[in-house]
Motif scaffolding. Structure first.
Motif, PDB file in Angstrom:
ATOM      1  N   GLY A 124      32.291 -50.004  -4.570  1.00  0.00           N
ATOM      2  CA  GLY A 124      32.828 -48.874  -5.336  1.00  0.00           C
ATOM      3  C   GLY A 124      33.428 -49.245  -6.675  1.00  0.00           C
ATOM      4  N   LEU A 181      39.833 -62.016   1.205  1.00  0.00           N
ATOM      5  CA  LEU A 181      41.280 -61.769   1.263  1.00  0.00           C
ATOM      6  C   LEU A 181      41.557 -60.441   1.944  1.00  0.00           C
ATOM      7  CD1 LEU A 181      44.259 -62.389   0.301  1.00  0.00           C
ATOM      8  CD2 LEU A 181      43.746 -60.935  -1.683  1.00  0.00           C
ATOM      9  N   TYR A 183      47.957 -41.028   3.047  1.00  0.00           N
ATOM     10  CA  TYR A 183      47.290 -41.479   1.818  1.00  0.00           C
ATOM     11  C   TYR A 183      48.024 -40.943   0.592  1.00  0.00           C
ATOM     12  CZ  TYR A 183      43.259 -42.375  -1.303  1.00  0.00           C
ATOM     13  OH  TYR A 183      42.440 -42.810  -2.314  1.00  0.00           O
ATOM     14  N   PRO A 233      41.999 -41.884 -10.060  1.00  0.00           N
ATOM     15  CA  PRO A 233      40.638 -41.341  -9.981  1.00  0.00           C
ATOM     16  C   PRO A 233      40.629 -40.021  -9.221  1.00  0.00           C
ATOM     17  CG  PRO A 233      40.717 -43.641  -9.222  1.00  0.00           C
ATOM     18  CD  PRO A 233      42.129 -43.139  -9.299  1.00  0.00           C
ATOM     19  N   THR A 277      31.679 -43.502  -4.005  1.00  0.00           N
ATOM     20  CA  THR A 277      31.937 -44.895  -3.595  1.00  0.00           C
ATOM     21  C   THR A 277      31.773 -44.973  -2.079  1.00  0.00           C
ATOM     22  OG1 THR A 277      34.274 -44.577  -3.105  1.00  0.00           O
ATOM     23  CG2 THR A 277      33.730 -45.124  -5.401  1.00  0.00           C
ATOM     24  N   THR A 300      33.798 -42.330  -0.131  1.00  0.00           N
ATOM     25  CA  THR A 300      33.366 -40.924  -0.069  1.00  0.00           C
ATOM     26  C   THR A 300      31.927 -40.783   0.440  1.00  0.00           C
ATOM     27  OG1 THR A 300      32.761 -41.067  -2.410  1.00  0.00           O
ATOM     28  CG2 THR A 300      34.924 -40.144  -1.907  1.00  0.00           C
TER      29      THR A 300
HETATM   30  P1  NAD Z   1      35.387 -48.373  -1.409  1.00  0.00           P
HETATM   31  O1  NAD Z   1      35.578 -48.151   0.032  1.00  0.00           O
HETATM   32  O2  NAD Z   1      34.018 -48.301  -1.982  1.00  0.00           O
HETATM   33  O3  NAD Z   1      36.037 -49.765  -1.848  1.00  0.00           O
HETATM   34  C1  NAD Z   1      37.264 -50.195  -1.337  1.00  0.00           C
HETATM   35  C2  NAD Z   1      37.205 -51.707  -1.132  1.00  0.00           C
HETATM   36  O4  NAD Z   1      38.499 -52.135  -0.671  1.00  0.00           O
HETATM   37  C3  NAD Z   1      36.169 -52.102  -0.056  1.00  0.00           C
HETATM   38  O5  NAD Z   1      35.312 -53.110  -0.555  1.00  0.00           O
HETATM   39  C4  NAD Z   1      37.030 -52.619   1.088  1.00  0.00           C
HETATM   40  O6  NAD Z   1      36.425 -53.658   1.845  1.00  0.00           O
HETATM   41  C5  NAD Z   1      38.277 -53.109   0.325  1.00  0.00           C
HETATM   42  N1  NAD Z   1      39.405 -53.234   1.230  1.00  0.00           N
HETATM   43  C6  NAD Z   1      39.839 -52.342   2.163  1.00  0.00           C
HETATM   44  N2  NAD Z   1      40.873 -52.850   2.848  1.00  0.00           N
HETATM   45  C7  NAD Z   1      41.107 -54.089   2.343  1.00  0.00           C
HETATM   46  C8  NAD Z   1      42.036 -55.113   2.654  1.00  0.00           C
HETATM   47  N3  NAD Z   1      42.914 -54.986   3.658  1.00  0.00           N
HETATM   48  N4  NAD Z   1      42.006 -56.252   1.919  1.00  0.00           N
HETATM   49  C9  NAD Z   1      41.105 -56.412   0.925  1.00  0.00           C
HETATM   50  N5  NAD Z   1      40.184 -55.478   0.591  1.00  0.00           N
HETATM   51  C10 NAD Z   1      40.193 -54.333   1.301  1.00  0.00           C
HETATM   52  O7  NAD Z   1      36.337 -47.291  -2.090  1.00  0.00           O
HETATM   53  P2  NAD Z   1      36.698 -46.942  -3.598  1.00  0.00           P
HETATM   54  O8  NAD Z   1      36.627 -45.475  -3.694  1.00  0.00           O
HETATM   55  O9  NAD Z   1      35.975 -47.772  -4.580  1.00  0.00           O
HETATM   56  O10 NAD Z   1      38.250 -47.338  -3.583  1.00  0.00           O
HETATM   57  C11 NAD Z   1      38.880 -48.068  -4.629  1.00  0.00           C
HETATM   58  C12 NAD Z   1      40.254 -47.480  -4.880  1.00  0.00           C
HETATM   59  O11 NAD Z   1      40.104 -46.184  -5.465  1.00  0.00           O
HETATM   60  C13 NAD Z   1      41.111 -47.285  -3.633  1.00  0.00           C
HETATM   61  O12 NAD Z   1      42.442 -47.650  -3.900  1.00  0.00           O
HETATM   62  C14 NAD Z   1      41.010 -45.798  -3.378  1.00  0.00           C
HETATM   63  O13 NAD Z   1      42.130 -45.309  -2.661  1.00  0.00           O
HETATM   64  C15 NAD Z   1      40.949 -45.265  -4.785  1.00  0.00           C
HETATM   65  N6  NAD Z   1      40.421 -43.904  -4.963  1.00  0.00           N
HETATM   66  C16 NAD Z   1      39.159 -43.563  -4.585  1.00  0.00           C
HETATM   67  C17 NAD Z   1      38.692 -42.280  -4.844  1.00  0.00           C
HETATM   68  C18 NAD Z   1      37.256 -41.867  -4.532  1.00  0.00           C
HETATM   69  O14 NAD Z   1      36.925 -40.684  -4.667  1.00  0.00           O
HETATM   70  N7  NAD Z   1      36.379 -42.743  -4.150  1.00  0.00           N
HETATM   71  C19 NAD Z   1      39.513 -41.342  -5.459  1.00  0.00           C
HETATM   72  C20 NAD Z   1      40.807 -41.709  -5.808  1.00  0.00           C
HETATM   73  C21 NAD Z   1      41.249 -42.992  -5.572  1.00  0.00           C
END
Ligand code: NAD
Length: 273
Positions: A38, A83, A177, A207, A212, A215
């Motif tokens: 993501g 990690l 969350y 965001p 990603t 979602t």
């Molecule tokens: P994603 O699931 O594609 O990526 C998240 C990554 O975090 C994954 O690779 C996962 O393995 C890693 N991760 C989870 N737990 C972990 C841990 N304990 N240690 C190390 N790595 C860990 O999701 P994303 O949407 O790219 O999320 C990135 C950030 O964006 C997050 O903080 C999420 O809350 C935030 N976010 C996402 C959205 C959305 O719509 N996708 C919206 C707002 C905020």
């Protein structure tokens, strides 16, 4: 004239080169957590493409090696680190290893996150609450503490915490969350004030809905309906659209921006109707 008043300088070719350099992250050492998927992946790849030295960390290594291989293949410098950001001892070791590989840390991107929903009276709620806080908020604090001496050494360190539009408002059945993401913004603003005298800027990205791993289980039709009703641009975002704003806040050019919670949300927060 106060001490920090600088007279306007004419644009010469030397000044133009300085301005371009202010928009560069080349040779800066950056940690990106959650870099296997993501927005973390897109952010690591963008930093790598722009010549930063990337320590890419994730609990899941399935895609992490491919992300790092891609950066190296494109001519960049990067390393992959398994990690779990909820493991405080592992964080200290990871930062030491990243420093040994690339040099002192200049930029920290706290991006790793998980989303557990559920109503407050649900059976699993308390467990979900602690799990979400451990990854989405407590880990940010531990990583910041581990990187702080490096970030403070030159008076130009950068911390960027990934919050969410859920850090700016609330959604039913998502309070763990939402509370953690509000906490990320509180941490960001407080540390911006605390670390400002050290020249470290601390900002949050919020965001909106982005395609990603987080979602991917939402059906396409539900995504399209949500985006049509809630965002100004009537669509979900792509990870690189968030990564570009994250990297922008890490540039020398962003030296006077600190303590902000910046929505990157296709106009979701701006839209009333
Ligand atoms: P994603 O699931 O594609 O990526 C998240 C990554 O975090 C994954 O690779 C996962 O393995 C890693 N991760 C989870 N737990 C972990 C841990 N304990 N240690 C190390 N790595 C860990 O999701 P994303 O949407 O790219 O999320 C990135 C950030 O964006 C997050 O903080 C999420 O809350 C935030 N976010 C996402 C959205 C959305 O719509 N996708 C919206 C707002 C905020």
């Amino acid at each position: 004239m106060s001490d920090d008043t600088i007279p306007a300088r004419p644009l010469t070719s030397a000044r133009a080169a300085e301005l371009v350099a202010e928009r560069s992250v080349a040779d800066r050492v950056v940690i990106v957590t959650g870099a296997a998927s993501g927005m973390g992946r897109a952010t690591a790849e963008l930093f790598g493409a722009l010549g930063a030295k990337v320590a890419a960390a994730d609990v899941s290594t399935a895609q992490l090696d491919a992300v790092v291989a891609g950066i190296v293949e494109a001519g960049g410098e990067a390393s992959a680190h398994r990690l779990d950001v909820t493991d405080n001892d592992a964080i200290t070791t990871f930062v030491d290893v990243a420093r040994a590989a690339h040099g002192p840390i200049d930029i920290l991107i706290n991006n790793a996150g998980i989303a557990h929903g559920g109503p407050i009276d649900g059976e699993e709620f308390a467990d979900a609450w602690y799990a979400v806080f451990a990854v989405n908020l407590h880990a940010h604090m531990h990583l910041i503490r581990a990187c702080l001496p490096d970030l403070a050494r030159n008076g130009d360190g950068r911390i960027i915490n990934i919050s969410s539009t859920e850090g700016l408002g609330g959604t039913a059945n998502n309070s763990a969350y939402g509370a953690a993401k509000h906490g990320v913004i509180g941490l960001t603003k407080s540390l911006a004030v605390e670390l400002g005298p050290k020249g470290i800027t601390v900002n949050a990205i919020c965001p909106g809905p982005v395609h990603t791993g987080m979602t991917e289980l939402i059906p396409d039709e539900a995504k399209a309906t949500f985006a049509r009703r809630r965002t100004a641009l009537r669509r979900y975002g792509q990870p690189h659209e968030v990564a570009h704003m994250t990297v922008s806040l890490a540039m020398p050019a962003a030296s006077f921006v600190t303590g902000v919670a910046l929505p990157v949300d296709g106009g979701m927060i701006a839209r009333n109707q």
